[in-house]
Scaffold this active site. Structure first.
Site, PDB file in Angstrom:
ATOM      1  N   GLU A   1     158.929  60.874   8.522  1.00 31.73           N
ATOM      2  CA  GLU A   1     159.155  60.610  10.100  1.00 31.73           C
ATOM      3  C   GLU A   1     160.036  59.681  10.405  1.00 31.73           C
ATOM      4  O   GLU A   1     159.630  58.771  11.135  1.00 31.73           O
ATOM      5  CB  GLU A   1     157.826  60.913  10.673  1.00 31.73           C
ATOM      6  CG  GLU A   1     157.067  62.065  10.479  1.00 31.73           C
ATOM      7  CD  GLU A   1     155.809  62.134  11.208  1.00 31.73           C
ATOM      8  OE1 GLU A   1     155.244  63.069  11.317  1.00 31.73           O
ATOM      9  OE2 GLU A   1     155.144  61.068  11.797  1.00 31.73           O
TER      10      GLU A   1
ATOM     11  N   GLU B   1     154.054  68.740   6.561  1.00 34.82           N
ATOM     12  CA  GLU B   1     152.725  68.352   7.259  1.00 34.82           C
ATOM     13  C   GLU B   1     152.528  69.401   8.463  1.00 34.82           C
ATOM     14  O   GLU B   1     153.475  69.778   9.156  1.00 34.82           O
ATOM     15  CB  GLU B   1     152.952  66.938   8.054  1.00 34.82           C
ATOM     16  CG  GLU B   1     152.961  65.662   6.948  1.00 34.82           C
ATOM     17  CD  GLU B   1     152.962  64.744   7.829  1.00 34.82           C
ATOM     18  OE1 GLU B   1     152.316  64.191   8.880  1.00 34.82           O
ATOM     19  OE2 GLU B   1     153.175  63.538   7.095  1.00 34.82           O
TER      20      GLU B   1
END
Ligand code: BGP
Length: 475
Positions: free
Chosen positions: A179, A372
């Protein structure tokens, strides 16, 4: 076009949220170890509250987490029983280089992951490794102010060289930074940045981001030299931003919001700073210091695939009077009246996954990997300890359907799907155990009490059938 035959079904975790053993095997202290549970967590993660060491007053959930450090064999066995083809995990930088500055890597750390990879390979599970999932050695935070200093680039390259060389025949898929856009929202956890009062926060964050982007490109080059079979991916906290109304001002705002995130992947995948970002940085007086070769390093070493997390879409308005904020994976978003939300306020939008996949695929034309996705929920085991998590099955079923639509109906090229927290682990944003994502229940509570015993939830058997049928059986 159906899902690939070799579609990588699996699950995802991160070292700091599951391993524990924070002082074992010669491991050094990392930023993730000093992030407490409780009300101080958020200001620490956001780089607003200085906590460079642990104190007696706080509880630090990463220290033990779910103790996968000692239980990984049992855990991987359960993943294999579900039929995992792939397991996404992260390497803790401080297990390999405890301070970040040693000249030789820590053998005990290298051996730990080597054994773990062997355990995966024994079952035919492909490891997918995040090189940096929110961790920075505290030594580097204190000495250099972490990623704001160019020095981190060299130290990260050295770390990658050690792991690429050691695991070159065991690991094929690598993600350089988890991320990467998190740096804008939670800079301490995203990049070890503590922002001293009065400092120009945006300047610090974008300079640090530049260092991460250059580091990511440099190790992409290195990876290809060490093993041309390696596949290197970037990783985005994704989720398209919708406009609150069809007022062009709202639409424009939503475009700006999406670009804030795309910026990182535009650099990693297309190889240069996008024009909109150059203008925006200029307008805001942000001056990124670059070295002579940086532009060519970025241009020549773009990623092979685009990975991302998706929990929810986002909603924005240009009108400051619209104020129905809700939580959403740290990204502030308005409440969307058409969507339900989880117990933590994260809005549930399966079609948003298909929309996000299409946007990313249109923009980059490279294979995608969903690394995810999932529902954080409170699980209540019955008397015999069994969790009937139909709500989790419902969430995953709807998202997998949307994912398959993106592949079958829209032609998106998708490598795999590894839902988050396949075994219950510590929540990144809140530090809780109560916010569970797993197919496997772990007996531990928010205060750290519990036997750590693992047990299968209802979703365990459900996901097993999904994998067995390559996504055909979602019943
Ligand atoms: C992402 C992180 C993960 C994970 C997940 C769920 O932002 O990459 O580390 O934790 O979100 O978030 P949370 O744990 O806060 O529920």
């Amino acid at each position: 076009m159906a899902l690939r035959k070799d579609f990588l079904w699996g699950g995802a975790t991160a070292a700091n949220q599951c391993e524990g053993g924070y002082k074992e095997g010669g491991r050094g202290l990392a930023n993730v170890d000093v992030a407490p549970h409780g009300e101080d967590r958020f200001p620490v993660l956001a780089g607003k509250m200085k906590m460079f060491e642990c104190d007696e007053k706080h509880y630090y959930p990463a220290h033990e987490a779910i103790d996968m450090y000692h239980n990984y064999k049992e855990d991987i066995k359960l993943f294999a029983e579900m039929g995992f083809k792939c397991y996404r995990l992260s390497i803790a930088w401080t297990r390999i280089f405890p301070t970040g500055e040693e000249t030789t890597p820590n053998e005990e750390g290298l051996k730990f992951y080597e054994d773990l990879f062997d355990e995966c390979l024994k079952y035919g599970i492909e490891p997918l490794v995040t090189i940096c999932h929110f961790d920075v050695p505290m030594y580097l935070v204190e000495k250099y102010g972490a990623w704001r200093d160019r020095k981190l680039v060299d130290l990260y390259v050295k770390y990658c060289e050690a792991i690429f060389t050691r695991y070159k025949d065991k690991v094929k898929y690598w993600l350089t930074f988890n991320e990467i856009n998190m740096i804008l929202h939670l800079p301490f956890i995203g990049a070890g940045l503590y922002i001293e009062e009065g400092k120009n926060e945006e300047q610090i964050k974008y300079q640090a981001a530049h260092h991460q982007l250059v580091a990511s490109a440099l190790v992409t080059k290195l990876a290809r030299e060490i093993n041309p079979e390696f596949k290197i991916g970037c990783m985005l906290a994704a989720g398209n931003t919708y406009a609150n109304t069809c007022n062009p001002l709202d639409v424009w705002k939503s475009m700006e919001k999406d670009r804030e995130n795309y910026f990182f992947i535009d650099v990693q995948s297309r190889g240069e700073y996008p024009s909109y970002a150059i203008k925006e940085l200029e307008r805001n007086g942000i001056n990124i210091v670059m070295e002579e070769d940086d532009k060519s390093i970025l241009k020549d070493n773009t990623v092979d695939f685009i990975s991302f997390s998706y929990y929810s879409s986002r909603l924005t308005s240009a009108d400051p009077k619209v104020e129905s904020q809700t939580e959403g994976n740290v990204f502030a978003t308005l409440k969307n009246q058409y969507l339900d939300a989880s117990e933590w306020g994260w809005q549930i939008d399966p079609l948003g996954l298909r929309i996000t996949m299409n946007s990313l695929y249109d923009r980059y034309q490279k294979p995608l990997f969903i690394v995810e996705n999932g529902l954080g929920a409170v699980d209540t085991p019955n008397e015999s300890g069994y969790v009937s998590d139909d709500y989790r099955i419902d969430y995953l079923r709807a998202h997998i359907k949307a994912m398959i639509d993106a592949v079958e109906l829209d032609g998106v090229d998708l490598l795999g799907y590894t839902p988050w927290g396949c075994i219950d682990l510590v929540s990144a944003s809140t530090g809780e155990m109560k916010k569970r994502y797993g197919f496997i229940y772990v007996d531990k509570d928010n205060a750290g009490n519990g036997t750590l015993k693992r047990s299968k939830k209802k979703s365990f058997d459900w996901y097993k059938k999904v994998i067995e049928s390559n996504g055909k059986n979602l019943a």
